[in-house]
Design a protein around this motif. Structure first.
Motif, short mmCIF file in Angstrom:
data_model
loop_
_atom_site.label_atom_id
_atom_site.label_comp_id
_atom_site.label_asym_id
_atom_site.label_seq_id
_atom_site.Cartn_x
_atom_site.Cartn_y
_atom_site.Cartn_z
N UNK A 33 -24.00 80.43 -6.29
CA UNK A 33 -22.78 79.62 -6.30
C UNK A 33 -22.36 79.23 -7.71
N UNK A 34 -23.22 79.48 -8.70
CA UNK A 34 -22.91 79.15 -10.09
C UNK A 34 -22.39 80.37 -10.83
N UNK A 35 -21.51 80.12 -11.79
CA UNK A 35 -21.12 81.21 -12.68
C UNK A 35 -22.37 81.70 -13.41
N UNK A 36 -22.46 82.98 -13.65
CA UNK A 36 -23.66 83.55 -14.26
C UNK A 36 -23.86 83.07 -15.70
N UNK A 37 -22.78 82.83 -16.40
CA UNK A 37 -22.85 82.44 -17.80
C UNK A 37 -22.40 80.99 -17.94
N UNK A 38 -23.15 80.16 -18.68
CA UNK A 38 -22.73 78.76 -18.87
C UNK A 38 -21.40 78.69 -19.61
N UNK A 39 -20.55 77.75 -19.20
CA UNK A 39 -19.27 77.59 -19.90
C UNK A 39 -19.43 76.77 -21.18
N UNK A 40 -20.60 76.12 -21.33
CA UNK A 40 -20.86 75.36 -22.54
C UNK A 40 -22.34 75.44 -22.88
N UNK A 41 -22.63 75.80 -24.13
CA UNK A 41 -24.00 75.87 -24.62
C UNK A 41 -24.07 75.13 -25.95
N UNK B 88 -25.50 84.74 -27.80
CA UNK B 88 -26.47 84.36 -28.83
C UNK B 88 -27.50 83.38 -28.25
N UNK B 89 -28.74 83.55 -28.65
CA UNK B 89 -29.81 82.70 -28.13
C UNK B 89 -29.66 81.27 -28.62
N UNK B 90 -29.20 81.10 -29.85
CA UNK B 90 -29.11 79.76 -30.43
C UNK B 90 -27.66 79.38 -30.71
N UNK B 91 -26.78 79.71 -29.78
CA UNK B 91 -25.38 79.35 -29.97
C UNK B 91 -25.24 77.85 -30.16
N UNK B 92 -24.46 77.44 -31.15
CA UNK B 92 -24.33 76.02 -31.42
C UNK B 92 -23.46 75.34 -30.38
N UNK B 93 -22.22 75.77 -30.24
CA UNK B 93 -21.31 75.16 -29.27
C UNK B 93 -20.40 76.24 -28.71
N UNK B 94 -20.24 76.28 -27.39
CA UNK B 94 -19.28 77.17 -26.77
C UNK B 94 -18.10 76.35 -26.31
N UNK B 95 -16.93 76.75 -26.66
CA UNK B 95 -15.75 75.98 -26.26
C UNK B 95 -15.14 75.26 -27.45
N UNK B 96 -14.03 74.61 -27.22
CA UNK B 96 -13.31 73.93 -28.29
C UNK B 96 -13.68 72.46 -28.33
#
Length: 338
Positions: A158-166, A267-275
């Motif tokens: 039921x969850x999107x496979x990829x997080x919308x924020x990391x 990326x494994x260590x993505x800082x921030x996803x999104x604006x």
């Protein structure tokens, strides 16, 4: 000349010493409890703020009926001590909100009336995670997909496979991790945000479910209070030698199917996803009273029964040593009592 202890005094002395050993050992246990999503509030924190003994909403009352009040007092302890990224492996479908912990079973109830927070599809938003013990690690926020039905048990599918924020190692402000990002576009109706905080200095991970709506029927974002200081399950850091590095947990298993390619690209260590948004959302102040936390929460890699067994064993060893010492004193050649 030796003094013979009366049997009653000897018994009391041994009992007291054994009790002190038992209490000391239990008191030295490490409790791991760190926090929960604050904005939008998680189910467990929201129900705690309603009042564990007499929740206001029907969903929170049902959660208490299913799992008891202690789960709400331990609002910051939905966790797995040895997760190490193995979230899907350790948490079965239908148990995501409780992280498969029986104490928090009430959080998994499939209902369409959980208190929800208003969100605007596609808008900038500053998510906040209330923390009671800070650690390095990564937050991943997942939104449910179009097939989500709140009246059915929550599944991984039921969850999107990829997080919308990391966000990795976010800043802390006013007792909360600040997670600036953007709400996914094209959403409507009732949805759920599933948050995973995986520590990088330990295999421990924390989980929370936050109900949200995109039709304006929920509570305004940032309007919920915050648990009072000192509430929640107690925490103390693990005993680690100064300067000794802690190994990072192993990488989580690669997802199967279509998710594999997209997961590998992230990326494994993505800082921030999104604006990022300009400033954190305002939050209220909580007034809920805190009951003493449940004692003996599991330490990472251990459990309560291990500490209890060690304590009982230590108590009996101490008692035995006391009896032997007294007997030796009584049997010493040439000694006598009067």
């Amino acid at each position: 000349m030796s003094v013979r202890l009366p049997v009653r005094r000897l018994t009391v002395t041994v009992a007291v010493l054994a009790g002190l050993t038992l209490a000391g050992t239990l008191g030295c246990g490490t409790a791991e409890a760190h926090g929960s999503m604050q904005n939008p509030p998680s189910r467990v924190e929201g129900c705690y703020l309603e009042g564990p003994e007499h929740p206001k909403s029907a969903a929170c009352r049902a959660a208490v009926a299913a799992g008891g009040t202690q789960a709400l007092y331990d609002w910051n302890a939905v966790r797995i001590g040895d997760a190490a990224g193995r979230h899907r492996e350790l948490i079965p479908d239908g148990k995501l909100c409780s992280a498969n912990a029986p104490e928090f079973a009430g959080l998994d109830l499939p209902r369409a009336d959980w208190p929800a927070t208003n969100l605007t599809s596609g808008a900038d938003f500053t998510f906040r995670y209330h923390v009671t013990a800070q650690h390095k690690g990564t937050f991943r926020l997942y939104l449910t997909n179009a097939g989500y039905d709140p009246a059915k048990p929550l599944r991984w599918a039921d969850l999107e496979q990829i997080p919308f924020l990391t966000v990795t190692d976010p800043t802390v402000s006013d007792g909360s991790y600040v997670l600036p990002g953007k709400v996914p576009a094209g959403r409507k109706g009732r949805q759920l945000i599933y948050a995973i905080w995986q520590r990088s200095d330990s295999p421990e991970a924390f989980y929370s479910c936050s109900d949200v709506v995109f039709d304006g029927s929920g509570a305004p974002a940032g309007s919920a209070g915050t648990p009072s200081p000192g509430s929640g399950a107690a925490h103390s850091h693990e005993a680690t030698e100064p300067g000794t590095p802690t190994a990072a947990p192993p990488a989580p298993p690669a997802p199967s199917g279509a998710a594999a390619s997209t997961e590998a690209a992230r990326p494994v260590t993505a800082a921030v996803t999104g604006t990022p948004s300009a400033a954190p959302d305002a939050t209220g102040t909580g007034t809920a009273a805190a009951r003493p936390a449940a004692d003996g929460l599991a330490q990472t890699g251990t459990d309560r029964s291990t500490g209890l067994a060690a304590a009982v064993g230590g108590a009996f060893l101490l008692a035995g040593a006391t009896v032997v010492t007294v007997n030796r004193r009584r049997r010493r050649p040439g000694s006598h009592a009067r």
